[in-house]
Design an enzyme around this catalytic site. Structure first.
Site, PDB file in Angstrom:
ATOM      1  N   ASN A   1       0.830  -1.195   0.000  1.00 31.36           N
ATOM      2  CA  ASN A   1       0.000   0.000   0.000  1.00 31.36           C
ATOM      3  C   ASN A   1       0.867   1.247   0.000  1.00 31.36           C
ATOM      4  O   ASN A   1       1.952   1.264   0.570  1.00 31.36           O
ATOM      5  CB  ASN A   1      -0.964  -0.009   1.198  1.00 31.36           C
ATOM      6  CG  ASN A   1      -0.401   0.704   2.409  1.00 31.36           C
ATOM      7  OD1 ASN A   1      -0.493   1.935   2.520  1.00 31.36           O
ATOM      8  ND2 ASN A   1       0.200  -0.056   3.324  1.00 31.36           N
TER       9      ASN A   1
ATOM     10  N   PHE B   1      -1.774   8.176   4.341  1.00 33.23           N
ATOM     11  CA  PHE B   1      -2.559   8.799   5.422  1.00 33.23           C
ATOM     12  C   PHE B   1      -3.809   9.490   4.872  1.00 33.23           C
ATOM     13  O   PHE B   1      -4.127  10.627   5.236  1.00 33.23           O
ATOM     14  CB  PHE B   1      -1.720   9.809   6.205  1.00 33.23           C
ATOM     15  CG  PHE B   1      -0.661   9.230   7.099  1.00 33.23           C
ATOM     16  CD1 PHE B   1      -0.558   7.872   7.316  1.00 33.23           C
ATOM     17  CD2 PHE B   1       0.253  10.058   7.725  1.00 33.23           C
ATOM     18  CE1 PHE B   1       0.427   7.343   8.144  1.00 33.23           C
ATOM     19  CE2 PHE B   1       1.240   9.551   8.560  1.00 33.23           C
ATOM     20  CZ  PHE B   1       1.337   8.190   8.759  1.00 33.23           C
TER      21      PHE B   1
ATOM     22  N   SER C   1       5.430   5.083   8.797  1.00 36.94           N
ATOM     23  CA  SER C   1       4.840   4.788   7.488  1.00 36.94           C
ATOM     24  C   SER C   1       5.822   5.190   6.392  1.00 36.94           C
ATOM     25  O   SER C   1       6.381   6.289   6.426  1.00 36.94           O
ATOM     26  CB  SER C   1       3.532   5.557   7.300  1.00 36.94           C
ATOM     27  OG  SER C   1       3.094   5.448   5.959  1.00 36.94           O
TER      28      SER C   1
ATOM     29  N   ASN D   1       4.940   5.876   3.426  1.00 34.99           N
ATOM     30  CA  ASN D   1       4.150   6.492   2.363  1.00 34.99           C
ATOM     31  C   ASN D   1       3.934   7.990   2.513  1.00 34.99           C
ATOM     32  O   ASN D   1       3.221   8.590   1.720  1.00 34.99           O
ATOM     33  CB  ASN D   1       2.792   5.781   2.264  1.00 34.99           C
ATOM     34  CG  ASN D   1       2.958   4.306   1.973  1.00 34.99           C
ATOM     35  OD1 ASN D   1       3.783   3.927   1.153  1.00 34.99           O
ATOM     36  ND2 ASN D   1       2.220   3.476   2.675  1.00 34.99           N
ATOM     37  N   THR D   2       4.522   8.595   3.544  1.00 31.05           N
ATOM     38  CA  THR D   2       4.580  10.047   3.671  1.00 31.05           C
ATOM     39  C   THR D   2       6.048  10.429   3.597  1.00 31.05           C
ATOM     40  O   THR D   2       6.840  10.022   4.456  1.00 31.05           O
ATOM     41  CB  THR D   2       3.960  10.519   5.004  1.00 31.05           C
ATOM     42  OG1 THR D   2       2.563  10.208   5.005  1.00 31.05           O
ATOM     43  CG2 THR D   2       4.138  12.018   5.184  1.00 31.05           C
TER      44      THR D   2
ATOM     45  N   LYS E   1       5.105   3.781  17.137  1.00 30.21           N
ATOM     46  CA  LYS E   1       5.120   2.729  16.114  1.00 30.21           C
ATOM     47  C   LYS E   1       6.328   2.903  15.218  1.00 30.21           C
ATOM     48  O   LYS E   1       6.531   3.975  14.639  1.00 30.21           O
ATOM     49  CB  LYS E   1       3.839   2.776  15.274  1.00 30.21           C
ATOM     50  CG  LYS E   1       3.714   1.574  14.325  1.00 30.21           C
ATOM     51  CD  LYS E   1       2.303   1.449  13.786  1.00 30.21           C
ATOM     52  CE  LYS E   1       2.126   0.160  12.981  1.00 30.21           C
ATOM     53  NZ  LYS E   1       0.739  -0.027  12.529  1.00 30.21           N
TER      54      LYS E   1
ATOM     55  N   ASN F   1       5.644  -1.502  11.553  1.00 27.50           N
ATOM     56  CA  ASN F   1       4.894  -1.036  10.403  1.00 27.50           C
ATOM     57  C   ASN F   1       5.256  -1.882   9.182  1.00 27.50           C
ATOM     58  O   ASN F   1       5.882  -2.940   9.311  1.00 27.50           O
ATOM     59  CB  ASN F   1       5.198   0.454  10.163  1.00 27.50           C
ATOM     60  CG  ASN F   1       4.013   1.223   9.618  1.00 27.50           C
ATOM     61  OD1 ASN F   1       3.338   0.771   8.708  1.00 27.50           O
ATOM     62  ND2 ASN F   1       3.777   2.402  10.169  1.00 27.50           N
TER      63      ASN F   1
END
Length: 339
Positions: A113, A117, A177, A179-180, A219, A248
């Site tokens: 993925n 966010f 994450s 993805n940021t 996390k 994560n």
């Protein structure tokens, strides 16, 4: 028992469409009382655990990411989880990354993925939590907006913490994450030290204001070497952080090389991250020496996988991608195995 029959139909849909359809169906089933029928079936008796000063009815939770806006709390809780974690939520609404951004790798029992966010903002999440009337153990996972520079990231975390504090049993600070852009830089020594210091100061202020102490969890990523894990563990103990969630999603692709979609950018979850997650848990347990509890997540697709996390040093576990491949029966299996 129905999920193996339904899965081919769900897997024929776009992954995000299947996600929305499944949650909407759960909500309808819950409103009609159909999920309550599960209580008429033989269910695993959960083993209560006490972690972070909280009594959990069983140690199996839902990981953040599945219900980002807290719009499906009661339906998900009816599946037998000991706790639910919602989010990641940011101060302001944001659409996330362009689609497509979610990919199944069935041969590897994995997902990739790069959602970014996507959420409707912290004020919307708080309204959903209040409307749910949920009385179980609820964790709220907070992050920063994509357009907030790292130099100002602490402001986003503090804004979210203040907004959700009164509504959460614990709050997770998500700095892992992939993805940021630049988010994982916050895991590095000086940046993490500054962030945790500010978070703990605000936690103390909010505890006095609200008359209750809400624990903070951090996390972290699975893509950390031993030196990085040791440094993070030292900061967790120094700042008296209440728990750490490991881990994560991963950027590694070795375990899925050659599979369709394996080269898509984003975080890989599911079976391929199991070993990396367990390695980080074991390393953290070695350095933390029981001073900070660990919540284990990553690649749990069976009760034995959940037990592996506990054996490595985790006190609680969380599920996400395993649910996509195994369905709700995985919750029962893990609860029973750990009991």
């Amino acid at each position: 028992m129905l999920y193996p029959l339904l899965r081919p139909a769900l897997f024929s849909l776009d992954p995000e469409d299947a996600h929305r359809f499944t949650l909407a169906s759960l909500d309808i089933a819950h409103r009609l009382g159909l999920l309550n029928l599960l209580n008429l079936l033989p269910r695993a008796t959960g083993k209560p655990v006490h972690v972070m000063g909280i009594d959990f009815p069983n140690p199996v939770g839902l990981a953040a990411g599945l219900d980002k806006d807290g719009a499906h709390i009661n339906a998900l809780a009816a599946l037998g989880f000991g706790f639910i974690e919602i989010g990641t939520v940011t101060p302001r609404p944001q659409p996330g990354n362009p689609k497509p951004r979610l990919f199944r790798l069935p041969q590897g029992e994995a997902l990739i993925n790069r959602m970014g966010f996507n959420n409707l903002g912290v004020d919307n999440l708080v309204k959903n939590v209040e409307a749910s009337g949920f009385t179980g153990v609820l964790g709220i996972n907070i992050g920063k907006n994509k357009d907030t520079p790292n130099e100002q990231a602490v402001d986003d975390y503090l804004a979210c913490l203040g907004a959700v504090y009164a509504h959460a049993r614990y709050v997770t600070v998500n700095i892992s994450s992939p993805n940021t852009q630049g988010l994982r830089e916050l895991q590095k020594d000086e940046a993490l030290d500054a962030l945790l210091s500010a978070i703990k100061l605000r936690q103390s202020e909010l505890a006095q204001r609200h008359g209750k102490y809400v624990p903070i969890a951090l996390k972290i990523a699975p893509d950390l070497d031993d030196a990085q894990i040791a440094a993070i563990a030292a900061l967790l103990m120094m700042h008296r952080i209440d728990a750490v969630i490991a881990t994560n999603t991963t950027l590694a692709r070795d375990a899925v090389a050659g599979l369709p979609y394996a080269d898509e950018t984003g975080g890989l979850s599911g079976a391929p991250v199991r070993a990396a997650s367990t390695r980080v848990i074991a390393a953290l347990a070695h350095h933390l020496k029981n001073e900070v509890p660990i919540i284990g997540v990553g690649g749990i697709l069976s009760g034995a996988d959940a037990q592996e996390k506990i054996a490595a040093g985790a006190s609680l576990v969380q599920l996400y991608t395993g649910l996509i491949y195994r369905g709700p029966a995985l919750v029962r299996e893990c609860v029973q195995h750990l009991a």
